[in-house]
Design a protein around this motif. Structure first.
Motif, PDB file in Angstrom:
ATOM      1  N   LYS A 106     -16.687-125.038  33.957  1.00 24.85           N
ATOM      2  CA  LYS A 106     -15.720-126.386  33.268  1.00 24.85           C
ATOM      3  C   LYS A 106     -14.922-125.766  32.251  1.00 24.85           C
ATOM      4  N   VAL A 107     -15.354-124.872  31.307  1.00 24.63           N
ATOM      5  CA  VAL A 107     -14.578-124.203  30.378  1.00 24.63           C
ATOM      6  C   VAL A 107     -13.364-123.397  30.780  1.00 24.63           C
ATOM      7  N   GLN A 108     -13.838-122.670  32.037  1.00 29.28           N
ATOM      8  CA  GLN A 108     -12.966-121.806  32.568  1.00 29.28           C
ATOM      9  C   GLN A 108     -11.752-122.845  33.022  1.00 29.28           C
ATOM     10  N   ASP A 109     -11.952-123.792  33.792  1.00 26.55           N
ATOM     11  CA  ASP A 109     -11.048-124.645  34.588  1.00 26.55           C
ATOM     12  C   ASP A 109     -10.136-125.436  33.344  1.00 26.55           C
ATOM     13  N   GLU A 110     -10.820-125.672  32.082  1.00 30.27           N
ATOM     14  CA  GLU A 110      -9.732-126.013  31.167  1.00 30.27           C
ATOM     15  C   GLU A 110      -9.047-125.003  30.272  1.00 30.27           C
ATOM     16  N   PHE A 111      -9.602-123.774  30.384  1.00 27.52           N
ATOM     17  CA  PHE A 111      -8.674-122.788  29.394  1.00 27.52           C
ATOM     18  C   PHE A 111      -8.238-121.748  29.966  1.00 27.52           C
ATOM     19  N   GLY A 112      -8.770-121.521  31.444  1.00 29.41           N
ATOM     20  CA  GLY A 112      -8.183-120.594  32.428  1.00 29.41           C
ATOM     21  C   GLY A 112      -9.403-119.151  32.349  1.00 29.41           C
ATOM     22  N   SER A 113     -10.113-119.217  31.328  1.00 30.15           N
ATOM     23  CA  SER A 113     -11.097-118.300  31.314  1.00 30.15           C
ATOM     24  C   SER A 113     -12.053-118.549  30.028  1.00 30.15           C
ATOM     25  N   PHE A 114     -13.482-118.162  30.156  1.00 29.10           N
ATOM     26  CA  PHE A 114     -14.400-118.464  29.146  1.00 29.10           C
ATOM     27  C   PHE A 114     -14.046-117.388  28.082  1.00 29.10           C
ATOM     28  N   SER A 115     -13.165-116.496  28.319  1.00 25.71           N
ATOM     29  CA  SER A 115     -12.954-115.454  27.465  1.00 25.71           C
ATOM     30  C   SER A 115     -11.711-116.026  26.522  1.00 25.71           C
ATOM     31  N   ASP A 116     -10.872-116.746  27.015  1.00 22.71           N
ATOM     32  CA  ASP A 116      -9.871-117.311  26.330  1.00 22.71           C
ATOM     33  C   ASP A 116     -10.338-118.396  25.583  1.00 22.71           C
ATOM     34  N   TYR A 117     -11.445-119.081  25.828  1.00 26.30           N
ATOM     35  CA  TYR A 117     -12.050-119.939  25.078  1.00 26.30           C
ATOM     36  C   TYR A 117     -12.730-119.528  24.004  1.00 26.30           C
ATOM     37  N   ILE A 118     -13.564-118.621  24.303  1.00 27.15           N
ATOM     38  CA  ILE A 118     -14.273-118.107  23.098  1.00 27.15           C
ATOM     39  C   ILE A 118     -13.747-117.148  22.030  1.00 27.15           C
ATOM     40  N   TRP A 119     -12.812-116.533  22.654  1.00 21.81           N
ATOM     41  CA  TRP A 119     -11.776-115.956  21.632  1.00 21.81           C
ATOM     42  C   TRP A 119     -10.839-116.475  20.787  1.00 21.81           C
ATOM     43  N   LYS A 120     -10.550-117.927  21.188  1.00 25.17           N
ATOM     44  CA  LYS A 120      -9.556-118.422  20.282  1.00 25.17           C
ATOM     45  C   LYS A 120     -10.184-118.725  19.067  1.00 25.17           C
ATOM     46  N   PHE A 121     -11.574-118.709  18.888  1.00 25.29           N
ATOM     47  CA  PHE A 121     -11.976-119.007  17.509  1.00 25.29           C
ATOM     48  C   PHE A 121     -11.860-117.983  16.591  1.00 25.29           C
ATOM     49  N   THR A 122     -11.523-116.584  17.118  1.00 24.20           N
ATOM     50  CA  THR A 122     -11.320-115.405  15.992  1.00 24.20           C
ATOM     51  C   THR A 122      -9.793-114.979  16.595  1.00 24.20           C
ATOM     52  N   ASP A 123      -8.829-116.067  16.930  1.00 26.00           N
ATOM     53  CA  ASP A 123      -7.642-115.348  17.241  1.00 26.00           C
ATOM     54  C   ASP A 123      -7.587-114.257  18.030  1.00 26.00           C
ATOM     55  N   GLY A 124      -8.553-113.989  18.932  1.00 25.35           N
ATOM     56  CA  GLY A 124      -8.674-112.969  19.924  1.00 25.35           C
ATOM     57  C   GLY A 124      -9.152-111.554  19.380  1.00 25.35           C
ATOM     58  N   LYS A 125      -9.313-111.550  18.245  1.00 22.91           N
ATOM     59  CA  LYS A 125      -9.599-110.145  17.369  1.00 22.91           C
ATOM     60  C   LYS A 125     -11.148-110.349  16.814  1.00 22.91           C
ATOM     61  N   PRO A 126     -11.778-109.189  17.048  1.00 21.11           N
ATOM     62  CA  PRO A 126     -12.848-109.172  16.076  1.00 21.11           C
ATOM     63  C   PRO A 126     -12.886-109.067  14.883  1.00 21.11           C
ATOM     64  N   ILE A 127     -14.097-109.946  14.288  1.00 20.64           N
ATOM     65  CA  ILE A 127     -14.062-109.971  12.773  1.00 20.64           C
ATOM     66  C   ILE A 127     -14.895-108.794  12.307  1.00 20.64           C
ATOM     67  N   ILE A 128     -14.428-108.072  11.486  1.00 19.06           N
ATOM     68  CA  ILE A 128     -14.919-106.811  11.003  1.00 19.06           C
ATOM     69  C   ILE A 128     -15.409-107.140   9.431  1.00 19.06           C
ATOM     70  N   ASN A 129     -16.844-107.042   9.680  1.00 20.32           N
ATOM     71  CA  ASN A 129     -17.679-106.964   8.311  1.00 20.32           C
ATOM     72  C   ASN A 129     -17.989-105.890   7.695  1.00 20.32           C
ATOM     73  N   HIS A 130     -18.483-105.756   6.539  1.00 20.79           N
ATOM     74  CA  HIS A 130     -18.915-104.256   6.015  1.00 20.79           C
ATOM     75  C   HIS A 130     -20.257-104.443   5.366  1.00 20.79           C
ATOM     76  N   PRO A 131     -21.242-104.772   6.213  1.00 19.83           N
ATOM     77  CA  PRO A 131     -22.507-104.897   5.593  1.00 19.83           C
ATOM     78  C   PRO A 131     -23.042-103.605   5.095  1.00 19.83           C
ATOM     79  N   LYS A 132     -23.725-103.300   4.040  1.00 22.97           N
ATOM     80  CA  LYS A 132     -24.516-101.951   3.493  1.00 22.97           C
ATOM     81  C   LYS A 132     -25.595-101.812   4.374  1.00 22.97           C
ATOM     82  N   THR A 133     -26.434-102.930   4.665  1.00 24.35           N
ATOM     83  CA  THR A 133     -27.542-102.682   5.723  1.00 24.35           C
ATOM     84  C   THR A 133     -27.646-103.757   6.641  1.00 24.35           C
ATOM     85  N   SER A 134     -28.453-103.609   7.603  1.00 27.72           N
ATOM     86  CA  SER A 134     -28.651-104.857   8.354  1.00 27.72           C
ATOM     87  C   SER A 134     -29.292-106.040   7.619  1.00 27.72           C
ATOM     88  N   LYS A 135     -29.985-105.858   6.361  1.00 29.04           N
ATOM     89  CA  LYS A 135     -30.359-107.020   5.746  1.00 29.04           C
ATOM     90  C   LYS A 135     -29.229-107.758   5.388  1.00 29.04           C
TER      91      LYS A 135
END
Length: 186
Positions: A106-135
């Motif tokens: 249904k999301v594909q039908d609405e947005f053309g692809s699930f990828s287009d839908y989900i990546w719109k939340f980040t403007d199509g680009k990865p969010i790059i974080n800089h954690p020192k450790t996994s903690k």
């Protein structure tokens, strides 16, 4: 000598391979996004290594994550999956995989692809974080809260904020590799 990796993945060769070759690398194709969505929903309450160890069994049991086929699973197929000891045999999660496949389309039908839908939340680009450790990596963020809420509104199940943040990490929407991890330089 082994390269420096994020601390969470050093316990097995399978974990290292997943970390080195998949985790945090952007995924834009719908079949892989669906695979990770299903795997992450089954992971809820369990360790990721449990899911990785059963990944091939899941692929075989769920028609290689063909969401068009999964969306059509009937009660007989659900019962067959409940007898498959190679996967997590949780009836609610199995049923969620079916309803999530239907919602996915249904999301594909609405947005053309699930990828287009989900990546719109980040403007199509990865969010790059800089954690020192996994903690230093959070289990959820305001953005995973927002995506979770939107997915639930669209009929998805087992997509709480923690599951969605893990999905974001797995599919490279978020890069949470530790600052000293070798993947930062590739």
């Amino acid at each position: 000598m082994e390269p420096t990796r994020c601390g969470w993945c050093t316990s097995s060769d399978l974990y290292k391979k997943y970390h080195d070759e998949e985790w945090g690398i952007p995924v834009y194709d719908d079949p892989t996004l669906f695979e990770f969505l299903i795997l992450e929903t089954f992971q809820a309450g369990l360790s990721w290594i449990t899911i990785l160890n059963k990944r091939e069994n899941f692929r075989n049991a769920f028609d290689h994550f063909d969401y068009k086929k999964v969306a059509l699973y009937c009660d007989d197929k659900i019962e067959e999956l409940m007898q498959n000891n190679g996967i997590i045999r949780n009836k609610l999660k199995i049923k969620a995989a079916v309803s999530n496949a239907q919602a996915f389309m249904k999301v594909q039908d609405e947005f053309g692809s699930f990828s287009d839908y989900i990546w719109k939340f980040t403007d199509g680009k990865p969010i790059i974080n800089h954690p020192k450790t996994s903690k230093d990596v959070p289990a959820t963020t305001p953005l995973s809260d927002e995506i979770s809420k939107d997915l639930k509104k669209r009929g998805f199940k087992f997509v709480g904020s923690t599951v969605i943040y893990a999905h974001m990490q797995a599919t490279g929407m978020v890069n949470d590799h530790a600052e000293d991890c070798w993947t930062r330089t590739k």
